[in-house]
Design a protein around this motif. Sequence first.
Motif, mmCIF file in Angstrom:
data_model
loop_
_atom_site.group_PDB
_atom_site.id
_atom_site.type_symbol
_atom_site.label_atom_id
_atom_site.label_comp_id
_atom_site.label_asym_id
_atom_site.label_seq_id
_atom_site.Cartn_x
_atom_site.Cartn_y
_atom_site.Cartn_z
ATOM 1 N N GLY A 49 0.828 -1.202 0.000
ATOM 2 C CA GLY A 49 0.000 0.000 0.000
ATOM 3 C C GLY A 49 0.860 1.249 0.000
ATOM 4 N N LEU A 50 0.214 2.385 0.112
ATOM 5 C CA LEU A 50 0.911 3.651 0.100
ATOM 6 C C LEU A 50 0.622 4.434 1.375
ATOM 7 C CD1 LEU A 50 0.336 4.988 -3.548
ATOM 8 C CD2 LEU A 50 2.421 4.001 -2.602
ATOM 9 N N VAL A 51 1.659 5.053 1.907
ATOM 10 C CA VAL A 51 1.526 5.978 3.026
ATOM 11 C C VAL A 51 1.821 7.363 2.468
ATOM 12 C CG1 VAL A 51 2.310 6.586 5.339
ATOM 13 C CG2 VAL A 51 2.252 4.185 4.640
ATOM 14 N N GLY A 66 -5.643 0.657 -11.015
ATOM 15 C CA GLY A 66 -5.824 0.717 -9.567
ATOM 16 C C GLY A 66 -6.192 2.113 -9.123
ATOM 17 N N VAL A 67 -5.333 2.696 -8.281
ATOM 18 C CA VAL A 67 -5.563 4.055 -7.780
ATOM 19 C C VAL A 67 -4.276 4.848 -7.934
ATOM 20 C CG1 VAL A 67 -6.213 5.469 -5.797
ATOM 21 C CG2 VAL A 67 -7.279 3.243 -6.120
ATOM 22 N N ALA A 101 -1.829 -0.882 -7.226
ATOM 23 C CA ALA A 101 -2.704 -1.759 -7.971
ATOM 24 C C ALA A 101 -3.455 -2.751 -7.099
ATOM 25 C CB ALA A 101 -1.888 -2.513 -9.022
ATOM 26 N N GLY A 102 -2.986 -2.962 -5.865
ATOM 27 C CA GLY A 102 -3.625 -3.960 -5.013
ATOM 28 C C GLY A 102 -3.235 -5.351 -5.411
ATOM 29 N N ALA A 113 0.346 -6.425 -5.417
ATOM 30 C CA ALA A 113 1.307 -5.813 -6.335
ATOM 31 C C ALA A 113 1.922 -4.599 -5.676
ATOM 32 C CB ALA A 113 0.613 -5.424 -7.640
ATOM 33 N N GLU A 114 3.213 -4.419 -5.900
ATOM 34 C CA GLU A 114 3.891 -3.278 -5.299
ATOM 35 C C GLU A 114 3.498 -1.995 -6.029
ATOM 36 O OE1 GLU A 114 5.931 -2.863 -2.626
ATOM 37 O OE2 GLU A 114 5.319 -4.898 -2.122
ATOM 38 N N PRO A 115 3.308 -0.879 -5.295
ATOM 39 C CA PRO A 115 3.014 0.405 -5.939
ATOM 40 C C PRO A 115 4.158 0.802 -6.860
ATOM 41 C CG PRO A 115 2.588 0.501 -3.577
ATOM 42 C CD PRO A 115 3.304 -0.776 -3.828
ATOM 43 N N SER A 116 3.806 1.496 -7.937
ATOM 44 C CA SER A 116 4.823 1.911 -8.900
ATOM 45 C C SER A 116 4.813 3.409 -9.081
ATOM 46 C CB SER A 116 4.576 1.225 -10.256
ATOM 47 O OG SER A 116 3.289 1.568 -10.756
#
Length: 440
Positions: A346-348, A389-390, A431-432, A435-438
């Motif tokens: 996820g993302l912080v 994703g987001v 992407a959830g 999957a690692e955020p890019s």
Amino acid sequence: MAGDDDRVYYVISDLHIGGDEQLEEIDFLDELLAFLQRLERTEENAALVINGDAFGLWEFTTVEGMAKFDVLESTYPELFAQLRATGEQIPITLVPGNHDHELAAYDAYVDRFAEYNVDLVQSQSVTRTVGDHAIHFEHGHQQDPNNHIDNWGDPHVTPLGYYYNTLVTSRAGQLSNRGKYNWLKDVQAVTPTERVPVWMLSKYFYREMNPVLRYALIPFLLLFNVSAVLAVLAGLDLLNIWSLPVDATTAFLGQFGTIGTAVWFLLAINTAVAGVLLLVAIPLSLLRRDIRKTIDRFGVFETGLTVDAEAPYAAAARTVFDEQPATTIFCYGHTHRPSVQSVDGGLVVNTGTWLKRLHRRDGVIGLLPPVFYPSYQLCAVRIAPTEDGVAVEYEQIEKPTPSPEELTLTERLLTLGRTPNVELPDRTVVAGDDAEPSAE
């Protein structure tokens, strides 16, 4: 959960609007109004989240309770009118922070803000959905031991940060216009708070000190490092241990006649003073070390004022992501540092601040006080659904740097080529599905 799955969220935080006397000034009012007007006209399915510390209620020391809202309303009529207009077109959610924790303490605030089409949520956090993902919004002070609210919604809570802001920040707002330049009110922009004494020394030296005295001190302070070395060499010469450096320097300067003699006397005076300071520094250093060991042994200061700007929030995000698997974005403010970090898929996300930012620039030579270079890093975080994703991206809101007006000529010279990099984080997609955020 609330909100449309395809909605685009704009997030801002840490405006710190309001306070005693000079703290009433909003340097970014025009930019804030323009941002709200843009959202009023947007064709997106948008919503605005103001994620804490919208208002500096702790910095009001002459009024109590709901009277603070009356002061805000009368002081910033344009802002409240624009909130009403923007709120007619898109949802606006207001989350309490630590500086405006009172918003969670008085139910009347909910009704008063509703008159301006602002939905005040009195809980510690809110969750919104974007596509198949969820966003956790909280201001972030609950992860900060100096500003943690133990009894949420109690109007009488007083964490350490409360005393700092009511006794220091608000007082700075009352006294700021007494200076040669109205700078003291910027104390709320100094982070971490341990830097406040050094910042005040810096502003005294470059702004308040008598110019004649300042420019008389500058050569000594610039030459201190050289003078300290010369003091050691002079001591060796006096002890007849090594005379070559002193003899060579005297012979070299003697070639330049009167100018060389003047330089020799300047170096001699600096060397004498540096030598005395070096002698005094030795026992003072030993004393400071012994005092520090005693304080540590008794545990007088178990909690420092500085709080890690990332680690506690990464830990809190892991807990949220574990307990709420659909949540992939943990969005907070509080620390005033815009950033994005990847945590467990996820993302912080930190939304930064609209206050002025002060970047410490230490001198490369001598003993001159550091320069605190001012800049603005106004931004809104845009969180929107994508095919993958987001996406999280920072929208820069342009505002000229205040450095030409706020820095003296000496400060500008000392920071040539050393201006801060205030670039915002890159666009990132989460992407959830593990999957690692890019970053893009």
